[in-house]
Design an enzyme around this catalytic site. Structure first.
Site, PDB file in Angstrom:
ATOM      1  CG  HIS A   1      -1.992  -1.019   1.194  1.00 42.71           C
ATOM      2  ND1 HIS A   1      -2.993  -1.017   0.276  1.00 42.71           N
ATOM      3  CD2 HIS A   1      -2.205  -2.120   1.966  1.00 42.71           C
ATOM      4  CE1 HIS A   1      -3.805  -2.057   0.482  1.00 42.71           C
ATOM      5  NE2 HIS A   1      -3.342  -2.742   1.494  1.00 42.71           N
TER       6      HIS A   1
ATOM      7  CB  CYS B   1     -24.896   3.221  23.862  1.00 42.44           C
ATOM      8  SG  CYS B   1     -24.004   4.801  23.919  1.00 42.44           S
TER       9      CYS B   1
END
Ligand code: HEC
Ligand code: HEC
Length: 267
Positions: free
Chosen positions: A87, A228
Protein backbone atom coordinates in the site's frame (compact mmCIF):
# COMPACT_ATOMS: atom_id res chain seq x y z
CA UNK A 1 -48.01 18.72 11.16
CA UNK A 2 -46.29 18.50 7.83
CA UNK A 3 -42.97 17.46 9.31
CA UNK A 4 -44.72 14.84 11.39
CA UNK A 5 -46.32 13.38 8.27
CA UNK A 6 -42.92 13.21 6.62
CA UNK A 7 -41.44 11.52 9.62
CA UNK A 8 -44.13 8.89 9.52
CA UNK A 9 -43.46 8.18 5.88
CA UNK A 10 -39.86 7.69 6.72
CA UNK A 11 -40.55 5.40 9.65
CA UNK A 12 -43.03 3.38 7.62
CA UNK A 13 -40.37 2.95 4.99
CA UNK A 14 -37.93 1.95 7.68
CA UNK A 15 -40.14 -0.74 9.12
CA UNK A 16 -40.69 -2.19 5.67
CA UNK A 17 -44.45 -1.75 5.71
CA UNK A 18 -44.45 -0.21 2.31
CA UNK A 19 -43.93 -1.72 -1.10
CA UNK A 20 -42.27 1.46 -2.33
CA UNK A 21 -38.82 0.02 -1.80
CA UNK A 22 -35.57 1.61 -0.79
CA UNK A 23 -36.23 4.77 -2.80
CA UNK A 24 -38.46 6.03 0.02
CA UNK A 25 -35.74 5.65 2.64
CA UNK A 26 -35.18 8.68 4.83
CA UNK A 27 -34.50 11.60 2.56
CA UNK A 28 -32.86 14.79 3.66
CA UNK A 29 -36.17 16.15 4.98
CA UNK A 30 -36.53 13.12 7.24
CA UNK A 31 -33.52 13.94 9.34
CA UNK A 32 -34.39 13.99 13.03
CA UNK A 33 -31.13 15.85 13.50
CA UNK A 34 -30.82 18.53 10.80
CA UNK A 35 -27.42 18.61 9.11
CA UNK A 36 -26.97 22.22 10.18
CA UNK A 37 -27.23 21.12 13.85
CA UNK A 38 -24.63 18.34 13.64
CA UNK A 39 -21.88 18.78 16.28
CA UNK A 40 -18.89 16.71 17.31
CA UNK A 41 -18.85 15.02 20.73
CA UNK A 42 -15.81 17.17 21.50
CA UNK A 43 -18.05 20.21 21.85
CA UNK A 44 -19.87 18.56 24.76
CA UNK A 45 -16.68 17.48 26.56
CA UNK A 46 -15.27 19.23 29.62
CA UNK A 47 -12.28 21.61 29.40
CA UNK A 48 -9.87 18.94 30.68
CA UNK A 49 -10.81 16.51 27.90
CA UNK A 50 -10.72 19.25 25.28
CA UNK A 51 -7.23 20.27 26.43
CA UNK A 52 -6.02 16.66 26.37
CA UNK A 53 -7.27 16.14 22.83
CA UNK A 54 -5.75 19.41 21.62
CA UNK A 55 -2.29 18.79 23.09
CA UNK A 56 -0.49 16.67 20.51
CA UNK A 57 2.15 15.58 23.03
CA UNK A 58 -0.16 14.79 25.96
CA UNK A 59 -2.84 13.05 23.94
CA UNK A 60 -2.64 9.42 25.12
CA UNK A 61 -3.90 8.13 21.77
CA UNK A 62 -0.43 8.97 20.41
CA UNK A 63 0.85 5.69 21.89
CA UNK A 64 -1.45 3.72 19.59
CA UNK A 65 -0.69 5.91 16.61
CA UNK A 66 3.04 5.27 17.11
CA UNK A 67 2.36 1.53 17.34
CA UNK A 68 0.19 1.72 14.23
CA UNK A 69 2.93 3.43 12.22
CA UNK A 70 5.40 0.74 13.30
CA UNK A 71 2.99 -2.08 12.46
CA UNK A 72 2.24 -0.58 9.07
CA UNK A 73 5.90 -1.00 8.11
CA UNK A 74 6.54 -4.31 9.90
CA UNK A 75 6.96 -7.41 7.71
CA UNK A 76 4.66 -10.22 8.83
CA UNK A 77 3.23 -13.58 7.85
CA UNK A 78 4.25 -16.20 5.34
CA UNK A 79 5.63 -13.79 2.73
CA UNK A 80 7.08 -11.36 5.28
CA UNK A 81 5.23 -8.48 3.67
CA UNK A 82 4.30 -5.28 5.45
CA UNK A 83 1.15 -3.28 4.83
CA UNK A 84 3.46 -0.72 3.23
CA UNK A 85 4.88 -3.33 0.83
CA UNK A 86 1.55 -3.32 -1.00
CA UNK A 87 0.00 0.00 0.00
CA UNK A 88 2.95 2.39 0.26
CA UNK A 89 3.02 5.11 2.91
CA UNK A 90 0.05 5.11 5.28
CA UNK A 91 -0.67 8.72 4.29
CA UNK A 92 -1.84 7.24 0.99
CA UNK A 93 -4.82 5.89 2.91
CA UNK A 94 -6.30 9.41 2.85
CA UNK A 95 -10.07 9.18 2.41
CA UNK A 96 -10.16 5.39 2.81
CA UNK A 97 -11.65 5.33 6.33
CA UNK A 98 -14.59 7.41 5.07
CA UNK A 99 -15.60 4.63 2.71
CA UNK A 100 -16.48 2.24 5.54
CA UNK A 101 -18.73 0.43 6.34
CA UNK A 102 -19.07 -0.81 2.79
CA UNK A 103 -19.83 -4.02 0.96
CA UNK A 104 -16.87 -6.23 0.36
CA UNK A 105 -16.76 -6.90 -3.36
CA UNK A 106 -16.01 -10.60 -3.09
CA UNK A 107 -18.50 -11.70 -0.45
CA UNK A 108 -21.07 -8.87 -0.38
CA UNK A 109 -20.63 -8.71 3.41
CA UNK A 110 -20.91 -5.36 5.17
CA UNK A 111 -17.30 -4.59 6.17
CA UNK A 112 -16.09 -1.92 8.53
CA UNK A 113 -12.48 -0.77 8.62
CA UNK A 114 -11.62 -3.31 11.32
CA UNK A 115 -12.94 -6.12 9.12
CA UNK A 116 -10.89 -4.88 6.18
CA UNK A 117 -7.67 -4.76 8.21
CA UNK A 118 -8.29 -8.23 9.65
CA UNK A 119 -9.00 -9.48 6.14
CA UNK A 120 -5.71 -8.08 4.80
CA UNK A 121 -3.70 -9.56 7.65
CA UNK A 122 -5.28 -12.99 7.21
CA UNK A 123 -5.48 -13.13 3.40
CA UNK A 124 -2.72 -10.87 2.14
CA UNK A 125 -0.11 -11.32 4.85
CA UNK A 126 -1.24 -14.81 5.78
CA UNK A 127 -0.76 -14.06 9.46
CA UNK A 128 -3.27 -14.54 12.33
CA UNK A 129 -5.87 -11.75 12.15
CA UNK A 130 -5.72 -9.44 15.19
CA UNK A 131 -8.76 -9.83 17.46
CA UNK A 132 -11.36 -7.10 17.92
CA UNK A 133 -10.18 -4.44 20.40
CA UNK A 134 -6.59 -5.75 20.38
CA UNK A 135 -3.98 -3.01 20.53
CA UNK A 136 -2.71 -4.04 17.09
CA UNK A 137 -6.11 -3.69 15.42
CA UNK A 138 -6.88 -0.41 17.17
CA UNK A 139 -3.44 0.95 16.28
CA UNK A 140 -3.77 0.06 12.59
CA UNK A 141 -7.31 1.40 12.24
CA UNK A 142 -6.22 4.57 14.08
CA UNK A 143 -3.35 5.36 11.68
CA UNK A 144 -5.49 4.59 8.65
CA UNK A 145 -8.21 6.90 10.02
CA UNK A 146 -5.61 9.57 10.83
CA UNK A 147 -4.87 9.78 7.11
CA UNK A 148 -8.42 11.20 6.81
CA UNK A 149 -8.11 13.61 9.74
CA UNK A 150 -10.13 16.75 9.00
CA UNK A 151 -12.05 15.26 6.08
CA UNK A 152 -15.84 15.28 6.30
CA UNK A 153 -17.92 12.19 7.07
CA UNK A 154 -20.09 11.33 4.15
CA UNK A 155 -22.72 8.88 3.19
CA UNK A 156 -22.12 6.52 0.32
CA UNK A 157 -24.92 6.58 -2.23
CA UNK A 158 -24.27 2.99 -3.37
CA UNK A 159 -27.81 1.59 -3.82
CA UNK A 160 -26.62 -1.82 -2.65
CA UNK A 161 -25.92 -0.26 0.76
CA UNK A 162 -29.45 1.12 1.16
CA UNK A 163 -30.98 -1.94 2.88
CA UNK A 164 -28.20 -1.82 5.47
CA UNK A 165 -28.61 1.92 5.96
CA UNK A 166 -32.30 1.38 6.39
CA UNK A 167 -31.68 -1.40 8.92
CA UNK A 168 -29.32 0.91 10.83
CA UNK A 169 -31.90 3.70 10.88
CA UNK A 170 -34.51 1.27 12.15
CA UNK A 171 -32.21 0.03 14.91
CA UNK A 172 -31.57 3.63 15.89
CA UNK A 173 -35.28 4.17 16.53
CA UNK A 174 -35.96 0.84 18.23
CA UNK A 175 -36.67 0.86 21.95
CA UNK A 176 -34.52 -1.68 23.75
CA UNK A 177 -33.44 -3.00 27.12
CA UNK A 178 -34.92 -2.69 30.56
CA UNK A 179 -34.94 1.10 30.22
CA UNK A 180 -36.93 0.70 27.01
CA UNK A 181 -35.05 3.50 25.27
CA UNK A 182 -33.83 3.96 21.71
CA UNK A 183 -30.65 5.72 20.59
CA UNK A 184 -32.82 8.54 19.28
CA UNK A 185 -34.24 9.30 22.74
CA UNK A 186 -30.88 10.28 24.13
CA UNK A 187 -28.95 11.47 21.08
CA UNK A 188 -31.64 13.19 18.94
CA UNK A 189 -34.03 14.48 21.55
CA UNK A 190 -31.85 15.21 24.56
CA UNK A 191 -28.39 16.13 23.35
CA UNK A 192 -26.98 19.12 25.17
CA UNK A 193 -28.89 18.26 28.36
CA UNK A 194 -27.26 17.07 31.55
CA UNK A 195 -27.11 13.31 31.98
CA UNK A 196 -25.95 12.49 35.50
CA UNK A 197 -22.76 14.58 35.71
CA UNK A 198 -22.15 15.03 31.98
CA UNK A 199 -23.71 16.60 28.96
CA UNK A 200 -25.27 14.23 26.47
CA UNK A 201 -23.69 14.51 23.04
CA UNK A 202 -25.31 13.69 19.72
CA UNK A 203 -23.58 10.31 19.64
CA UNK A 204 -21.40 11.11 16.64
CA UNK A 205 -18.85 8.61 15.28
CA UNK A 206 -16.21 11.03 13.92
CA UNK A 207 -13.46 10.40 16.51
CA UNK A 208 -13.24 6.62 16.55
CA UNK A 209 -11.20 4.70 17.49
CA UNK A 210 -10.53 7.09 20.38
CA UNK A 211 -8.98 7.25 23.82
CA UNK A 212 -11.58 7.09 26.55
CA UNK A 213 -10.52 7.99 30.09
CA UNK A 214 -12.98 5.47 31.53
CA UNK A 215 -11.35 2.69 29.50
CA UNK A 216 -7.79 3.97 30.03
CA UNK A 217 -7.13 2.94 26.44
CA UNK A 218 -8.18 3.29 22.84
CA UNK A 219 -11.49 1.71 21.89
CA UNK A 220 -13.48 1.25 18.70
CA UNK A 221 -16.87 2.65 17.77
CA UNK A 222 -18.24 -0.85 18.32
CA UNK A 223 -17.03 -0.82 21.89
CA UNK A 224 -18.68 2.57 22.45
CA UNK A 225 -21.96 1.38 20.95
CA UNK A 226 -21.89 -1.72 23.14
CA UNK A 227 -21.50 0.57 26.19
CA UNK A 228 -24.68 2.38 25.12
CA UNK A 229 -26.52 -0.94 24.93
CA UNK A 230 -25.31 -1.80 28.43
CA UNK A 231 -26.36 1.68 29.57
CA UNK A 232 -29.97 0.95 28.68
CA UNK A 233 -29.70 -2.59 30.11
CA UNK A 234 -29.97 -4.26 26.72
CA UNK A 235 -27.98 -7.26 25.53
CA UNK A 236 -25.16 -5.77 23.39
CA UNK A 237 -24.52 -7.34 19.96
CA UNK A 238 -21.20 -9.23 19.81
CA UNK A 239 -18.12 -7.59 18.30
CA UNK A 240 -18.35 -8.23 14.59
CA UNK A 241 -22.17 -8.23 14.60
CA UNK A 242 -23.85 -6.85 11.50
CA UNK A 243 -26.14 -4.65 13.64
CA UNK A 244 -23.15 -2.61 14.82
CA UNK A 245 -21.99 -2.13 11.23
CA UNK A 246 -25.47 -1.07 10.14
CA UNK A 247 -25.66 1.41 13.00
CA UNK A 248 -22.27 2.77 12.06
CA UNK A 249 -23.44 3.27 8.47
CA UNK A 250 -26.47 5.17 9.72
CA UNK A 251 -24.30 7.28 12.06
CA UNK A 252 -22.16 8.35 9.07
CA UNK A 253 -25.29 9.37 7.16
CA UNK A 254 -26.63 11.20 10.19
CA UNK A 255 -23.34 12.98 10.93
CA UNK A 256 -22.42 13.75 7.30
CA UNK A 257 -20.20 16.82 7.07
CA UNK A 258 -18.53 16.38 10.47
CA UNK A 259 -14.74 16.41 10.30
CA UNK A 260 -12.86 13.27 11.29
CA UNK A 261 -10.92 13.91 14.53
CA UNK A 262 -7.87 11.77 15.02
CA UNK A 263 -6.58 11.44 17.69
CA UNK A 264 -9.65 12.11 19.84
CA UNK A 265 -10.26 11.81 23.59
CA UNK A 266 -13.49 11.32 25.54
CA UNK A 267 -14.34 10.94 29.22
C1 HEC B 1 -29.76 6.55 28.02
C2 HEC B 1 -29.16 7.41 27.04
C3 HEC B 1 -28.42 6.76 25.87
C4 HEC B 1 -28.93 5.92 24.91
C5 HEC B 1 -30.34 5.38 24.80
C6 HEC B 1 -27.85 5.70 23.97
N1 HEC B 1 -26.73 6.37 24.36
FE1 HEC B 1 -25.09 6.66 23.23
N2 HEC B 1 -24.24 7.71 24.75
C7 HEC B 1 -24.84 8.00 25.95
C8 HEC B 1 -23.87 8.63 26.82
C9 HEC B 1 -24.13 9.09 28.26
C10 HEC B 1 -22.67 8.74 26.09
C11 HEC B 1 -21.34 9.34 26.56
C12 HEC B 1 -21.43 10.85 26.63
C13 HEC B 1 -21.89 11.40 25.31
O1 HEC B 1 -21.11 11.41 24.33
O2 HEC B 1 -23.09 11.74 25.23
C14 HEC B 1 -22.95 8.18 24.77
C15 HEC B 1 -22.05 8.17 23.72
C16 HEC B 1 -22.32 7.71 22.45
C17 HEC B 1 -21.41 7.80 21.33
C18 HEC B 1 -20.00 8.41 21.36
C19 HEC B 1 -20.00 9.90 21.09
C20 HEC B 1 -18.62 10.48 21.16
O3 HEC B 1 -18.46 11.63 20.75
O4 HEC B 1 -17.68 9.80 21.58
C21 HEC B 1 -22.04 7.23 20.26
C22 HEC B 1 -21.48 7.09 18.87
C23 HEC B 1 -23.34 6.79 20.73
N3 HEC B 1 -23.48 7.09 22.05
C24 HEC B 1 -24.26 6.12 19.94
C25 HEC B 1 -25.42 5.51 20.46
C26 HEC B 1 -26.24 4.59 19.72
C27 HEC B 1 -26.01 4.17 18.27
C28 HEC B 1 -27.25 4.22 20.55
C29 HEC B 1 -28.34 3.18 20.31
C30 HEC B 1 -27.86 1.82 20.10
C31 HEC B 1 -27.08 4.93 21.80
N4 HEC B 1 -25.93 5.68 21.71
C32 HEC B 1 -27.95 4.89 22.86
C33 HEC B 1 -26.15 7.76 26.27
C34 HEC B 1 -27.03 7.01 25.52
C1 HEC C 1 0.13 -8.59 -0.42
C2 HEC C 1 -0.43 -7.26 -0.56
C3 HEC C 1 -1.16 -6.68 0.64
C4 HEC C 1 -0.71 -6.57 1.93
C5 HEC C 1 0.58 -7.09 2.54
C6 HEC C 1 -1.72 -5.82 2.64
N1 HEC C 1 -2.75 -5.51 1.81
FE1 HEC C 1 -4.35 -4.34 2.25
N2 HEC C 1 -5.10 -4.65 0.41
C7 HEC C 1 -4.53 -5.42 -0.58
C8 HEC C 1 -5.45 -5.55 -1.69
C9 HEC C 1 -5.21 -6.34 -2.96
C10 HEC C 1 -6.61 -4.81 -1.34
C11 HEC C 1 -7.92 -4.64 -2.13
C12 HEC C 1 -8.69 -5.94 -2.18
C13 HEC C 1 -9.02 -6.52 -0.83
O1 HEC C 1 -9.80 -5.92 -0.07
O2 HEC C 1 -8.48 -7.57 -0.48
C14 HEC C 1 -6.33 -4.24 -0.03
C15 HEC C 1 -7.18 -3.38 0.62
C16 HEC C 1 -6.90 -2.75 1.82
C17 HEC C 1 -7.66 -1.68 2.41
C18 HEC C 1 -8.86 -0.99 1.78
C19 HEC C 1 -8.37 0.05 0.83
C20 HEC C 1 -9.49 0.82 0.22
O3 HEC C 1 -9.17 1.59 -0.71
O4 HEC C 1 -10.64 0.67 0.62
C21 HEC C 1 -7.11 -1.38 3.62
C22 HEC C 1 -7.58 -0.35 4.62
C23 HEC C 1 -5.98 -2.27 3.78
N3 HEC C 1 -5.87 -3.06 2.68
C24 HEC C 1 -5.18 -2.30 4.90
C25 HEC C 1 -4.08 -3.14 5.04
C26 HEC C 1 -3.29 -3.25 6.24
C27 HEC C 1 -3.55 -2.50 7.55
C28 HEC C 1 -2.30 -4.14 5.98
C29 HEC C 1 -1.21 -4.62 6.91
C30 HEC C 1 -1.67 -5.19 8.17
C31 HEC C 1 -2.47 -4.59 4.61
N4 HEC C 1 -3.55 -3.97 4.07
C32 HEC C 1 -1.62 -5.48 3.97
C33 HEC C 1 -3.27 -5.95 -0.54
C34 HEC C 1 -2.46 -6.02 0.58
Amino acid sequence: MRSRARRWRCLIALTGLTGLGAASLCQAQDRLLPLAAVRSGLEFAGPDVKAMQADVQANPAQLWLAQGRALWDAPAGAGQRACSSCHGAVTRMQGVALRYPRLQAKTGRLFNLEDQVRHCVAEQQQAPAPTFESDALLALTAVITQASDGLALRSDADPALQPHLQAGAELYQRRQGQLNLACTHCHDRHWGRRFYTDQLSQGQPNGYPLYRLEWQQLGSLERRLRSCYVGIRAEPPDFGAIELRQLSLYLNWRGAGLAVEMPAVRK
